[in-house]
Design an enzyme around this catalytic site. Structure first.
Site, PDB file in Angstrom:
ATOM      1  N   GLY A  18     -40.079  81.662  15.333  1.00 16.90           N
ATOM      2  CA  GLY A  18     -41.443  81.948  14.874  1.00 16.90           C
ATOM      3  C   GLY A  18     -41.948  83.224  15.489  1.00 16.90           C
ATOM      4  CG  ASN A  19     -44.541  85.743  13.867  1.00  8.09           C
ATOM      5  OD1 ASN A  19     -45.758  85.654  13.913  1.00  8.09           O
ATOM      6  ND2 ASN A  19     -43.854  85.674  12.728  1.00  8.09           N
ATOM      7  NE  ARG A  20     -47.535  86.452  21.805  1.00  3.44           N
ATOM      8  CZ  ARG A  20     -47.826  87.218  22.833  1.00  3.44           C
ATOM      9  NH1 ARG A  20     -46.876  87.992  23.343  1.00  3.44           N
ATOM     10  NH2 ARG A  20     -49.016  87.211  23.373  1.00  3.44           N
ATOM     11  CB  SER A  21     -48.961  85.911  13.258  1.00  6.69           C
ATOM     12  OG  SER A  21     -50.074  85.848  12.388  1.00  6.69           O
TER      13      SER A  21
ATOM     14  CB  ALA B 147     -46.383  88.069  11.485  1.00  8.81           C
TER      15      ALA B 147
END
Ligand code: PMT
Length: 409
Positions: A220-223, A286
């Site tokens: 995943g990512n931090r958005s 993102a």
């Protein structure tokens, strides 16, 4: 603004509450009570469907006025004819506005008392839709919504969450206090917020995507989705019909926005294309660039010292939207960069054939991912504009200003 300030302008106002035939009709009772608490004079009209859920007597007890249920009641018509009632109202609020009622209003039907009153009144109308989430997202309802907005009808909700039939999604009636707040602010907002996106369909993507490695792990990512949700909210306030394709985030659905929840890049790709055609696409999500070739069916076991993941490219949603043959009026991308922000952003603008790209620096405190603040620069073929650090909600409004300018350029 304090609570009493918010409702002050309803004091002495004559509000006609039209109740549609949905399970949420019971919440209209609370709405009537709150409107009277705010000092409004209230009359209620119900559709035949609404009377299957709540009795006219309940509304009569709360409004202190006879409830109107049909065009064909001689005694009620003699006391106050329906045209007189339509003229009596300073404001009209329809809660719940069902898919059927929205369709009848959009097509100008006058086939029952409520539809006739809405056609006959010159008072501002506010609708609070409530229905099954698939009905809300159906292209027919989207088109009716766009028509109603174009005519200046204000929309509050629906909210996202569990629905009566055991499903979940956008379709819940806005809470009575939200409707009262929207109603009391209606005149103020119409005067201060230009409806310069009225009649336009806008699709916004927001948040991260999660690419499953196995049943318990994902990439995943931090958005957080904050930037994209703020942009969707701002576009809706300006009158657009907005579909928000949201990655896995825990944010409330902005008022008047249709939300579609997704998890992976592939799901986001499908949902975005299902929401087209549109006039404007804003890609604030993102999206993962890579996803596991084959997610493991069972939990990956710890065996060797290292683990290599076999990843494949995801579809570039933004580039594909921009390459649509059925051209949109404006395609706007975001670029999250840690360095060489301007150079990389301009490269993406060209490579993905976008109308505009909004670049922000990530990997810093007080900006980019997660933070409530951001700073950004928008680039288009022969221009650019910088937005100084500010709350994402404010930047979203400023970005929509620029989008309107570019649409008219
Ligand atoms: O969500 P927040 O916490 O509020 O943070 C906001 C934000 C930093 C996420 C947002 O402002 C932002 O920059 N979003 C884009 C992040 C990104 O993925 O940038 P990118 O440079 O990797 O992608 C460029 C553009 O292509 C983006 O519009 C992206 O949505 C799109 N893209 C990328 C890959 C892909 N497979 N499909 C795409 O559509």
């Amino acid at each position: 603004m304090s609570g009493s300030d918010k409702t002050r302008d309803l004091a002495g106002q004559r509000v006609l509450v039209c109740v549609g035939g949905g399970i949420a009709a019971y919440k209209a009772l609370e709405l009537v009570r709150r409107l009277r608490d705010a000092g409004a004079e209230v009359q209620v009209a119900m559709t035949a469907g609404a009377q299957q859920f709540v009795t006219p007597l309940s509304f009569q007890a709360l409004s202190g006025q006879p409830t109107r249920t049909t065009l064909w009641d001689g005694a009620a018509e003699q006391a106050m004819g329906h045209i007189e009632l339509a003229r009596w109202a300073d404001r009209v609020v329809i809660a719940p506005a069902t898919a059927d009622l929205m369709a009848r209003l959009a097509h100008g039907l006058a086939d029952d008392l409520v539809a006739t009153l809405c056609l006959a009144t010159t008072a501002p109308i506010l609708i609070a839709p409530a229905m099954n989430h698939r009905m809300w997202q159906h292209p027919a309802t989207r088109a009716n919504l766009a028509t109603l907005r174009e005519r200046g009808i204000q929309v509050v909700g629906p909210n996202d969450g569990p629905l009566a039939e055991g499903e979940s999604g956008p379709g819940r009636l806005a809470e009575p206090e939200e409707i009262v707040a929207a109603l009391s602010g209606a005149t103020l907002r119409a005067a201060t917020v230009p409806q310069d996106l009225a009649g336009l369909n806008v699709v916004v993507s927001a948040g991260p995507t999660y690419e499953d490695l196995d049943p318990v792990r994902y990439l995943g990512n931090r958005s957080s989705g904050k930037m994209g949700f703020a942009v969707a909210a701002s576009a809706a306030r300006r009158g657009a019909s907005v579909t928000l394709i949201a990655g896995p985030v825990q944010l409330a659905t902005p008022t008047g926005v249709a939300r579609v929840d997704v998890r992976s890049a592939a799901q986001m790709h499908r949902a975005v294309f299902a929401a087209l055609p549109a006039d404007i696409y804003i890609g604030a999500a993102a999206v993962a660039d890579y996803t596991p070739r084959e997610p493991a069916a069972n939990k990956i076991k710890k065996s060797s010292e290292s683990l290599a993941l076999d990843l494949v490219r995801t579809p570039d949603i933004l580039a594909e939207v921009a390459a649509q043959t059925q051209a949109l009026k404006l395609v706007v991308g975001f670029a999250a960069e840690t360095n060489n922000v301007a150079e990389y952003a301009r490269r993406k603008l060209e490579a993905k054939r976008l109308d505009m790209i909004v670049a922000n620096r990530v990997g810093i405190a007080d900006g980019g991912f997660e933070s409530d603040q951001n700073a950004m620069t928008a680039y288009w073929k022969d221009g650019e504009r910088s937005f100084a650090s500010a709350p994402k909600t404010q930047l979203a409004d400023e970005l929509i200003d620029l989008i309107v300018e570019r649409l008219n350029a």
